[in-house]
Design an enzyme around this catalytic site. Structure first.
Site, short mmCIF file in Angstrom:
data_model
loop_
_atom_site.label_atom_id
_atom_site.label_comp_id
_atom_site.label_asym_id
_atom_site.label_seq_id
_atom_site.Cartn_x
_atom_site.Cartn_y
_atom_site.Cartn_z
N MET B 499 0.79 -1.24 0.00
CA MET B 499 0.00 0.00 0.00
C MET B 499 0.82 1.28 0.00
O MET B 499 0.41 2.30 0.53
CB MET B 499 -0.98 0.03 1.18
CG MET B 499 -2.03 -1.05 1.18
SD MET B 499 -3.05 -1.10 -0.30
CE MET B 499 -4.01 0.40 -0.14
N GLU B 913 -1.61 -5.78 -14.70
CA GLU B 913 -0.82 -6.60 -15.60
C GLU B 913 -1.26 -8.05 -15.72
O GLU B 913 -0.58 -8.86 -16.33
CB GLU B 913 0.67 -6.47 -15.27
CG GLU B 913 1.27 -7.50 -14.38
CD GLU B 913 2.73 -7.69 -14.75
OE1 GLU B 913 3.57 -7.37 -13.92
OE2 GLU B 913 3.02 -8.15 -15.87
N CYS B 1129 -11.24 -1.01 1.74
CA CYS B 1129 -9.85 -1.20 2.19
C CYS B 1129 -9.59 -0.35 3.41
O CYS B 1129 -9.98 0.82 3.47
CB CYS B 1129 -8.90 -0.80 1.06
SG CYS B 1129 -7.20 -0.59 1.60
N CYS B 1135 -1.40 -6.78 1.97
CA CYS B 1135 -1.71 -7.34 0.64
C CYS B 1135 -0.74 -8.46 0.30
O CYS B 1135 -1.10 -9.43 -0.35
CB CYS B 1135 -1.62 -6.29 -0.45
SG CYS B 1135 -2.28 -4.69 -0.02
N CYS B 1140 -6.01 -10.17 3.49
CA CYS B 1140 -6.84 -8.97 3.56
C CYS B 1140 -8.19 -9.34 4.19
O CYS B 1140 -8.94 -10.13 3.63
CB CYS B 1140 -7.05 -8.41 2.17
SG CYS B 1140 -8.12 -6.97 2.15
#
Lengths: 491, 1512
Positions: B499, B913, B1129, B1135, B1140
């Protein structure tokens, strides 16, 4: 990293109270023993959040380093846990027992799962500290020669005294009652906080050099000017002891008392004092009505039940809160939900009646005999005050037969006469003692902390206040200070 | 715009950071036969490399082109006699082309200096010649600053040997140049000598390739003859005309970038003071060796020239500057290793991607960097010509005339000796050079290895008593122990976090900072590649030497009389060994780096002065190693920050020119994390002993807290290992592979240090917003020091918590603190704008104010307008995007919710990605769309297929990301679920790696190629490039704009949602305020702004952030973190642990159920922000958002800042507005010119393939092809994907035969149903992103070469291929089948790094492999024919096992593939193998990735069980 998946592997587990039947027979703490809980697992449930809301302004007012000591407990490092605890909290054995734990309301795990048992862990750390001999008198190495008087020995006064003593000042605490501890001693019943716990801490502090003067009512038998003259600084920690009254017809009947006239008596009895017959208030074999649905009301309930009341009822003006968070009450705010206190567990039936307004009392032989009340509902907010309007529901009037009425409707700030008047300190709009950001009042050298300036509040807030005032005093006397800020109060 | 050369440094623009790159090639007749044809060929090569160069805003102004030839004596004789000059014999005179000032007076003054300097070197002027030029075709920009072209002839006053003459000419050239500058004339503009030599001659200029021959009329003269021609086409990142930056330089042409150039220059500067050169009359006259203010290529040229003229052969000099990676080389000869080791004591490598062609006129050669990052291909013809270039196909050559086709290999040299008339092979040249001196014996006799010194009797001991006090002095916190040190000592790993970073810049923080925190790591992006230090370990080196250097121009046994160390971080024993050194040559001296605490900031200043003086004195007294130690710190003496001490002494000694006399060892309590070590080395330290880190570790182990299962010795070993790995990563981020090159290279930017601190102690480091001075540095040290020595009692024995990585009450500030997170969530969930305003107020006025640069900016008072005159919320939300977060980093639920929200808003979401599920391309029943408009193309190429490309509105090339610029990523196997594996074309449970670089972008012209590929892959989509802010990003952005990218994204250092190493989160990259403002300024200066969209992201939260971003130059805005916060969040920063608790950043199905976000929340959030933007616009009197973009005059720096550190910040550079004419756009107004995408071979193919496209009829076609036909097949594939979807067409529906040398990216993204057959050869990137099509390549029938010994195709083939078949009859280059995830291929030999990062597919290699085969290969299978039993040495065993081919299934597969290979290519190799199948089969090795094997075997077991159960 420690227990990264702890919260996925362990459920929340809290101490079970003793059996109701057993505990009604004595005055010992309801959760006196906490066997069987795996503190390591409970500590492991803490997720060590990147942003621990338990420390935020909706969480612990002391800014307790909760994730860090949870982690230490998980790692079985009790000494370290205590060290981190001690950085922010002087009295974890008190808050670990009686704090309503806003930290748990703000716990991130609480968004989706039952929150971490922060308060239990806190208490355990404190108890391990005592039982392992880690909490022991450690008087300051050097004395500064400065003298400080603290008026009031409740949590704010004690916290201020502890902080100031640690940095080497000579501290004297004046207490109007016959025992030290203020609210801790007389405001909270034994079944929530046994007095040995309070005395244990007082003892440590005494051995560290704090001087306590009970039966010293500043403004009455001790002159405030003397304190101002004899001491380098004074901190007022007299609490918010002005109870809210219920000015309705029949209020002067006998048998109608403020809760705070009732509760301390029981503690005194248990501590071995004798209460003169004429002053004694007891619920034994009586129909008891408690007006007010807060913590004090619960304390009156538990006390009445133990004293052997025939029947207990409790009125609350406001509606019953929902079972889970309402839309306007999102996490991480304090969850305003329906709670069952240990005292309510002890009452066989639900004693609480919500949305009830007391109209009047009627008596028999000068003693209260009946209460007349009506059910109400809340309308739209009043355009002037913004508060919802209260509407009585037609034809919902009812009466109850009562022998003892206990008023537990909160407090309206410090008692204004006496010391406050003599000092001439400025008050704020709500009648509390006003102060600057260093907690100094309008009178130089006189500081204030706790409910006296903040209004009725929680013990954690009182401790935070006391610590902040100590900081202010130290800086005032020494020019600088290494005592930490309590961040919340400065925001 | 008219600039004469580069604009001055202004605002955030600094010409220092200009980059260039290019295409390079040469043609040479081996026998030295001169002809005019060679000139013509050289010019032809240039034209064929045009696409590797670039042009600026003016399409006719090229970036530069040039040609180097032998002195054309015949021609010169002719033209000189015409003007009355009588030239001596060939070789008896020097000649050179000179760029002279347009200004007569300056010109005359310069010429006078030049002429006046000749006599001293026994030279004389023979005469001047006006060089005839025709400037009618060149660009306006180039013409405006066109120099006066003259040529000079210089003769001698006495007889001279050829070398002597060269030295004399060199001395005159150098002296003149420096002298001209010294008298106040800008040398480059007044007088620039392209070359001055008796052997070579250079024609070059600010020209496009085809302009060179029309401009220089000389070149057309048939008498202009040469036996060699070296040509260079330049691509620069700017549009500023600079004639002198065109290449070739005097000895070379360079394609690539030298990453370590700053350090190399500094070291060279220090070394030159010790030069003794009897060959020169007065070598001092030629100083500085490296002229300031030139490009890295030019610097390299200068250094090479010096080494060469200093007396070494050209090849020897090149070997010193670009050594091969020798330390881990298993097959390199000892002699060669000794050579490299010996020279390592003298000079650090010039590190970076490089294809360098060099010549002195008698030999011509080329060398490739150690990692083979640039292409170099060559043909040798039967008529004895050698053609070498970045590409094949640059000259028309009859295939029948070709004797051999080769490529230059990593670290290898290629040399043609015209006198000997032959090619000298790498081994031969090198073994000759390596055996000229007994280097091995010298090392044995003189060099001392640290490990060989006697072990000291004492052992390490912690002082636990005072530990916590000392920890306080050096600022240790619990986080340091728990987050940083614990993983280092327990697992030898670096710390990971999530983060991004939301804490204050050091200069804005209220907490005292370590000086390390004022620096940010720089990293490679676009113009050079980052290196994968893990998978390509073989190029990395940590070895170094400490001690005294001698004269660089000589070599003697004493030159290696130094102490050799293996690690930069020392253990106790190693430190003690060094401390005890006390003999001539090896003598250490300890300097206590302390200052008097009571003396305050003056004390620090004096302390630093004192240690510098002491260093000088120690050197005088013979010390060869200085130990800078703060160990004696006590209550009275505070430590000088170790970095300050190191760098101050380093620069002091550089200035005193004694720096090379000593090595620096830093003994400090301060250093504990990667960044600290990197900084200390980057500013000169040779080694570091972090004693307090060791003591802290000792205590952690004794207490058993945060670490378990390691003893102290193991812990230290792990610590050293992890710092080595960490340092490798940091230097690799910049594309540097040896720590020796990194030492002193200063690859950092400072933020918050004022210029006087920089100039005095960190000379040359960019620092662009000023900041604190020495007083504040002292104050920060003293605050910690005082506290440590006064605090007692209350918890004094425990460390501070830190709060730097995680928010903690009362500790460091965080922008995303509980209040901010909770208020934002409450606001977006309730839809209450007033609550949002509460959030934005706290965000702007407290959080951002305390943390980010923009916090101290304010809007100027202007004339407000009513808000209803301002454009609508809907108009503004179109400018909003969500950041690239892959499905894999965040949950499917979160990913799709973001997409729906952005589509509702008219904004854009980004796939990240990891590909995208194609079901999302179809809208939902309720009208929502879960399709992300932006499709990312990142280095892993996961999920990038023709169909994916075809479904994008924007294709974003992620060059870098804010949280970890310059680094790759890794998705651990446990996160690769069935679903994720499907999207990424991989295997569930098998981990995936994204490489640090795009293996098809090692240079700016490569990026241009990828942009071109993507435009072809989807001609309707925009292409954008994501960069991260750092100094110089503006020039990169200019390069991106010139490469026809439609958008550029400047990410700040502080964003980031997924997992990253902490050192990157905290210390790499710069705030976007700097990067964006620089980008805007440079784009505007270059007139490149109007044609490109600029986006910014990084911790954007409120309307104020957006408006400031707009004013600083952004058209669009990206949000990630706060969008996730809106979805639930809560910044757990876990993460990376997959835990989470709110289901946002996890793949755990149980946790995903807890996701509670809704599109409405994000819609609310962005509408709120847009509304707030409108309010600010109304206040500013702006109706349309575009009207505020780039209008920096609307901003002002906050005045009356009273913060003790913040008050030093200066915003002048950020708020600088380039002074350009009004017609130059300052925001996005027009589109890029995509003519070159419209005019491609594919248009013709598509036209002729219509029957196939429209009705799936079979089509067979034939086309000739050349190297300028690039990315053939991509647009055809786009049409197929559009019309026929993911499935494409049935196999072989479209069959096309090509003949010739195919351009780059042949068959890129080729869709199912297409088969390309190429008779000829191909360049790089064949089958990039192959999506199901087939590619077959074989030599033409007329060719007489032996195919399996020749190169058929270039580097980086099948990158990211997902399906399809490939057969190549010959050897291919480096990185074959990199990140292949499904294609099947047969080739007859591969270069280094074959099958790197492969995750699926099948590869058969019927021949040799290069080194490092299968690095990072996690899936798929390769079968290698290991005829010579050498494969084991070449294989990287990190992730794979080697097994014999014995299973029936394997044998079957292998045989079928070889049979197909035979069928398609007529390969005699395949025929032979099949003929002798039983005999050869055992020679095949199956390369089997371990994780993949496990998964496959488990599956097989399961299948068997199931069938058994069925039977039962």
């Amino acid at each position: 990293m420690g227990a990264v998946k702890g919260f996925m592997e362990h459920g929340r587990e809290t101490p079970k109270g003793r059996d109701v039947k057993d505990r009604l027979k004595d005055w010992k703490e309801v959760y006196h023993e906490m066997p069987g809980i795996k503190y390591k697992d409970q500590g492991a449930r803490c997720m060590e959040c990147g942003v621990p809301f338990c420390q935020s302004n909706t969480g612990c007012p002391l800014g307790n380093m909760i994730p860090d000591w949870n982690d230490m407990v998980y790692r079985d490092r009790w000494e370290d846990a205590l060290a981190y605890m001690s950085k922010t909290n002087n009295f974890p054995e008190f808050t670990g027992r009686v704090c309503p734990a806003p930290c748990e309301g703000a716990c991130v795990l609480g968004i989706t799962e039952p929150a971490v048992t922060i308060r239990n862990i806190e208490e355990k750390i404190a108890e391990e500290g005592f039982s392992r001999g880690l909490i022991k008198p450690s008087p300051p190495q050097k004395r500064t020669g400065k003298k400080i008087a603290i008026v009031g020995s409740g949590p704010a006064g004690l916290a201020a005294a502890d902080q100031l003593n640690k940095v080497g000042h000579n501290v004297v605490v004046f207490e109007k009652d016959n025992r030290i501890g203020g609210l801790l001693m007389y405001g909270i019943p034994n079944f929530k906080l046994e007095k040995e716990i309070v005395l244990r801490r007082i003892d440590v502090m005494q051995k560290e050099g704090v001087e306590f003067k009970p039966n010293s009512h500043v403004g009455e038998n001790v002159k405030i000017e003397d304190l101002q003259n004899d001491y380098d600084a004074v901190i007022l920690c007299g609490g918010a002891q002005q109870p809210r009254d219920l000015p309705v017809e029949g209020r002067d009947l006998d048998g109608i008392h403020y809760a705070m006239d009732f509760l301390p008596q029981q503690t005194k009895r248990l501590q071995g004092d004798t209460i003169p017959e004429a002053e004694a208030i007891t619920a034994k074999d009586k129909n008891v009505l408690i007006i007010g649905g807060g913590d004090t009301g619960s304390d009156c309930l538990g006390t009445s039940l133990r004293q052997g009341a025939k029947k207990v009822d409790q009125f609350e003006l406001l509606p019953a809160p929902p079972e889970s968070r309402a839309e306007g009450n999102p996490w991480p705010n304090w969850p305003q939900i329906y709670r069952v206190s240990s005292s309510h567990e002890e009452a066989i039936d639900e004693v609480r009646d919500f949305c009830v307004m007391t109209k009047k009392f009627s008596g028999k032989d000068g003693n209260v005999h009946k209460v007349h009340a009506v059910k109400i509902e809340f309308g739209d907010p009043d355009p002037k005050t913004g508060r919802p309007q209260i509407n009585e529901i037609p034809n919902s009037e009812f009466e109850l037969q009562v022998d003892l009425v206990l008023l537990a409707m909160g407090f309206l700030g410090p008692i204004r006469g006496g010391m406050i008047e003599q000092l001439g300190v400025d008050l704020d709009g709500r009648g509390n003692v006003a102060c600057d950001k260093n907690k100094m009042t309008s009178v130089p050298g006189v500081f204030v902390a706790g409910d006296m300036t903040r209004g009725q509040s929680l013990i954690v807030w009182a401790i935070a206040e006391g610590r902040e005032a100590a900081r202010g005093v130290d800086e005032y006397l020494m020019g600088s200070t290494i005592l930490p800020h309590s961040e919340f109060l400065s925001v | 715009m008219k600039y004469s050369g580069f604009p001055k440094k202004q605002g955030l623009y600094d010409p220092e950071f200009e980059k260039d790159s290019c295409g390079v090639g040469f043609v040479v007749h081996m026998d030295g036969k001169s002809s005019h044809q060679t000139v013509i060929d050289g010019l032809e090569i240039l034209k064929k490399l045009e696409h590797r160069g670039a042009c600026g805003s003016d399409p006719l102004t090229g970036d530069g082109a040039g040609i180097l030839i032998q002195i054309p004596h015949k021609f010169f004789k002719k033209v000189s006699s015409d003007i009355g000059i009588d030239l001596p014999e060939k070789g008896q005179y020097g000649a050179g082309l000179i760029f002279l000032s347009q200004d007569q007076a300056r010109r005359d003054a310069s010429v006078k200096i030049f002429e006046g300097s000749l006599a001293v070197e026994d030279l004389k002027l023979l005469g001047w010649r006006d060089v005839p030029v025709d400037n009618t075709t060149i660009g306006v920009g180039a013409r405006e600053v066109e120099p006066v072209m003259r040529q000079v002839f210089v003769g001698t006053t006495r007889e001279m040997e050829s070398d002597e003459l060269e030295r004399a000419l060199f001395s005159v050239r150098k002296f003149t140049t420096h002298h001209i500058r010294d008298v106040g004339l800008n040398d480059d503009e007044s007088f620039y000598l392209c070359s001055l030599s008796s052997k070579t001659f250079v024609y070059k200029g600010q020209l496009m390739c085809d302009q060179l021959e029309t401009y220089f009329l000389d070149l057309k003269d048939p008498d202009m003859e040469t036996a060699l021609a070296l040509a260079h086409s330049r691509y620069s990142t700017n549009t500023f005309p600079s004639w002198s930056r065109a290449q070739p330089f005097r000895m070379l042409a360079h394609n690539g970038e030298i990453n370590t150039v700053r350090g190399n220059k500094n070291w060279m500067h220090a070394r030159q003071a010790h030069f003794v050169a009897p060959l020169f009359k007065d070598i001092k006259k030629t100083f500085p060796v490296i002229k300031p203010g030139m490009s890295d290529s030019s610097d390299f040229d200068h250094a090479l020239e010096m080494l060469y003229l200093g007396g070494r052969s050209l090849a020897h000099s090149v070997m010193m500057m670009i050594p091969e990676p020798w330390s881990f080389h298993q097959t390199m000869s000892q002699e060669k290793k000794d050579f490299y080791e010996f020279h390592a004591s003298m000079m650090e490598p010039w590190d970076g991607p490089a294809s360098i062609a060099f010549t002195d006129g008698e030999v011509i050669g080329a060398v490739l960097d150690r990692n083979g990052l640039r292409p170099s291909r060559y043909y040798v013809t039967k008529d004895r010509t050698v053609i070498m270039a970045s590409e094949v196909g640059v000259l028309p050559v009859d295939e029948a005339n070709i004797e051999y086709k080769g490529r230059l290999q990593p670290g290898k040299m290629f040399l043609v000796d015209l006198k000997e008339g032959r090619i000298i092979a790498d081994e031969e040249i090198k073994s000759q050079i390596c055996s000229q001196k007994p280097y091995g014996q010298w090392i044995k006799d003189k060099q001392i290895n640290l490990e060989d010194l006697p072990t000291p009797s004492s052992t390490f001991k912690s002082d636990l008593e005072t530990l916590s006090q000392r920890q306080k002095v050096f600022g240790y916190t619990v986080e340091d122990a728990k987050i940083i040190l614990a993983p280092m000592v327990e697992k030898a790993m670096e710390a990971t976090g999530s983060m991004g970073n939301d804490t204050p810049l050091a200069v804005m923080s209220e907490k005292p900072q370590l000086i390390f925190n004022y620096f940010k790591q720089l990293f490679a992006q676009v113009t050079n590649p980052a290196i994968d230090s893990i998978r390509e370990m073989l190029v990395m080196s940590m070895e170094a030497t400490l001690g005294k250097e001698l004269n660089l121009l000589e070599e003697s046994p004493d030159h290696c009389k130094k102490l050799k160390i293996q690690e930069a971080v020392l253990t106790y024993e190693e430190m003690e060994k060094i401390r005890r050194l006390d003999q001539p040559w090896f003598k250490s001296h300890t300097i206590d780096t302390l200052f008097l605490a009571a003396a305050g900031d003056e004390g620090l200043k004096k302390g630093v002065e004192h240690i510098c003086q002491e260093a000088s004195k120690a050197i005088e007294n013979g010390a060869t190693i200085l130990i800078l130690s703060d160990k004696k710190m006590d209550s009275e003496n505070a430590p000088i920050p170790s970095l300050l001490a190191t760098s101050a002494i380093h620069h002091h000694l550089l200035r005193e020119t004694t720096r090379t006399d000593v090595g620096l060892v830093v003994e400090t309590g301060e250093a504990r994390e990667m960044m600290h070590f990197a900084l200390l080395i980057g500013y000169g330290a040779g080694a570091i002993y972090p004693y307090l880190a060791y003591e802290t570790i000792d205590k952690m182990i004794k207490d058993g807290v945060y670490v378990s299962g390691v003893d102290f010795d193991t812990a230290v070993k792990n610590f050293v290992t992890s710092t080595r790995k960490g340092l490798f990563k940091i230097i690799a981020k910049m594309g540097i592979s040896t720590i020796r090159s990194y030492r002193g290279a200063q690859i950092f930017e400072a933020v918050g240090l004022n210029q006087s601190v920089i100039d005095r102690y960190f000379t040359g480091t960019p620092s662009r917003v000023e900041g604190i001075g020495l007083e504040a540095i002292a104050k920060e040290s003293l605050i910690r020091h005082r506290r440590a020595f006064t605090e007692s009692g209350v918890a004094s024995q425990i460390m501070d918590l830190g709060g730097n990585y995680h928010w903690r009450r009362g500790e460091e500030k965080h922008m995303l603190n509980p209040d901010a997170v909770a208020t934002l969530q409450h606001a977006v969930r309730s839809g209450d704008y007033q609550l949002y305003k509460k959030f934005s107020q706290v965000s702007d006025e407290i959080n951002t104010r305390n943390c980010a640069l923009r916090g101290l900016l304010k809007f100027k008072k202007t004339n407000p307008i009513p808000i209803d005159e301002v454009e609508s919320v809907e108009e503004i939300t179109k400018r909003f995007c969500t950041g690239a977060m892959s499905i894999g980093s965040i949950s499917r639920e979160a990913h799709e919710t973001l997409a729906i929200a952005m589509n509702r808003l008219g904004g854009r979401s980004n796939t990240g990605e990891g590909g995208e599920d194609s079901v999302r391309y179809i809208p939902d029943a309720n009208g929502d769309s879960r399709r992300s408009k932006i499709k990312q193309v990142a280095s892993g190429r996961f999920g990038v297929t023709s169909y994916y490309l075809a479904n994008a509105d924007e294709l974003q090339i992620k060059v870098a990301q804010g949280a970890k610029p310059g680094e790759g990523g890794q998705l651990p196997g446990h996160k690769v679920s069935e679903y994720i594996a499907k999207l990424r074309n991989s295997t569930p449970g098998v981990g995936l790696i994204s490489p640090p670089p795009h293996h098809d972008i090692y240079s700016i012209e490569d990026l241009q190629q990828l942009i071109y590929d993507l435009h072809n892959g989807n001609p309707t989509a925009d292409v954008s490039v994501k960069l991260v802010a750092e100094v110089g990003v503006g020039t990169v952005a200019a390069g991106v704009s010139k490469a026809h990218s439609d958008g550029v994204l400047i990410a700040g250092h502080d964003g980031g949602t997924g997992a990253s190493p902490q050192t990157s989160i905290k210390h790499a990259g710069l705030p976007w305020e700097l990067g964006l403002a620089e980008t805007q300024q440079v784009l505007v200066l270059n007139d490149l702004r109007g044609r490109i969209r600029v986006q910014v992201d990084g911790q954007l939260k409120t309307g104020r952030d957006v408006v400031i971003g707009g004013i600083l130059g952004a058209d669009e805005f990206g949000f990630s973190t706060t969008a996730l916060v809106s979805l639930g969040c809560i910044l757990m920063r876990k993460c990376h642990l997959n835990t989470c608790s709110v289901g946002v950043a996890t793949q755990n199905p149980e946790l995903r159920k807890k996701f509670s976000g809704k599109p409405e929340y994000v819609v609310n959030q962005f509408r709120f922000i847009a509304q707030e933007v409108r309010e600010i616009m109304a206040d500013l009197g702006i109706r349309k958002f575009k009207d505020l973009i780039g209008r920096v005059e609307l901003l002002d720096a906050e005045d009356a800042v009273d913060h003790w550190k913040q008050k030093g910040i200066d915003y002048a550079n950020i708020l600088h507005k380039p002074d350009v004419p009004e017609e130059i756009a300052i925001h996005h107004v027009t589109t890029q010119d995509h003519t070159n995408v419209r005019e491609v071979l594919d248009k013709e193919i598509i036209e002729k393939a219509k029957p196939a496209l429209e009705s799936s009829e079979k089509v067979q076609l034939e086309f000739p092809i050349g190297n300028t036909n690039r990315t053939v097949g991509a647009q055809l594939s786009y049409q197929i994907s559009k019309k026929h979807g993911e499935e494409g067409l049935p196999e072989n529906t479209i069959c096309i035969k090509f003949k010739g040398s195919a351009g780059q990216s042949f068959g890129a993204f080729l869709a199912p149903g297409v088969t390309f057959e190429l008779s000829g050869d191909a360049n790089d990137y064949v089958g990039k992103g192959l999506s199901g099509g087939n590619v077959i390549i074989y030599p033409p029938v007329e060719s007489t070469i032996v195919p399996e010994e020749n190169i058929i195709a270039g580097n980086v083939l099948l990158y990211g291929a997902t399906a399809g078949k490939v057969y190549m009859r010959g050897i291919v280059g480096e990185r074959f089948a990199v990140r292949n995830s499904g294609a099947h291929a047969v080739v007859e030999g591969v270069g280094d790094h074959g099958c790197e990062y492969m995750t699926g597919g099948l590869v058969v290699v019927l021949g040799r492999t290069g080194r490092n085969f299968a690095a990072g290969m996690s899936g798929g299978i390769a079968y290698v024919w290991d005829k010579n039993k050498e494969f084991e040495v070449n294989c990287n065993f990190g992730r794979v096992d080697l097994v014999p081919v014995e299973e029936d299934e394997d044998i079957e597969t292998l045989k079928t593939m070889i049979q197909d290979h035979l069928k398609y290519t007529k390969s005699t190799v395949a025929q032979d193998v099949l003929n002798r199948w039983e005999e050869i089969l055992p020679q095949f090795i199956k390369v089997y990735p371990r994780e993949y094997r496990k998964v496959l075997e488990e599956r097989k077991k399961k299948r068997m069980q199931e069938s058994l159960e069925e039977v039962a």
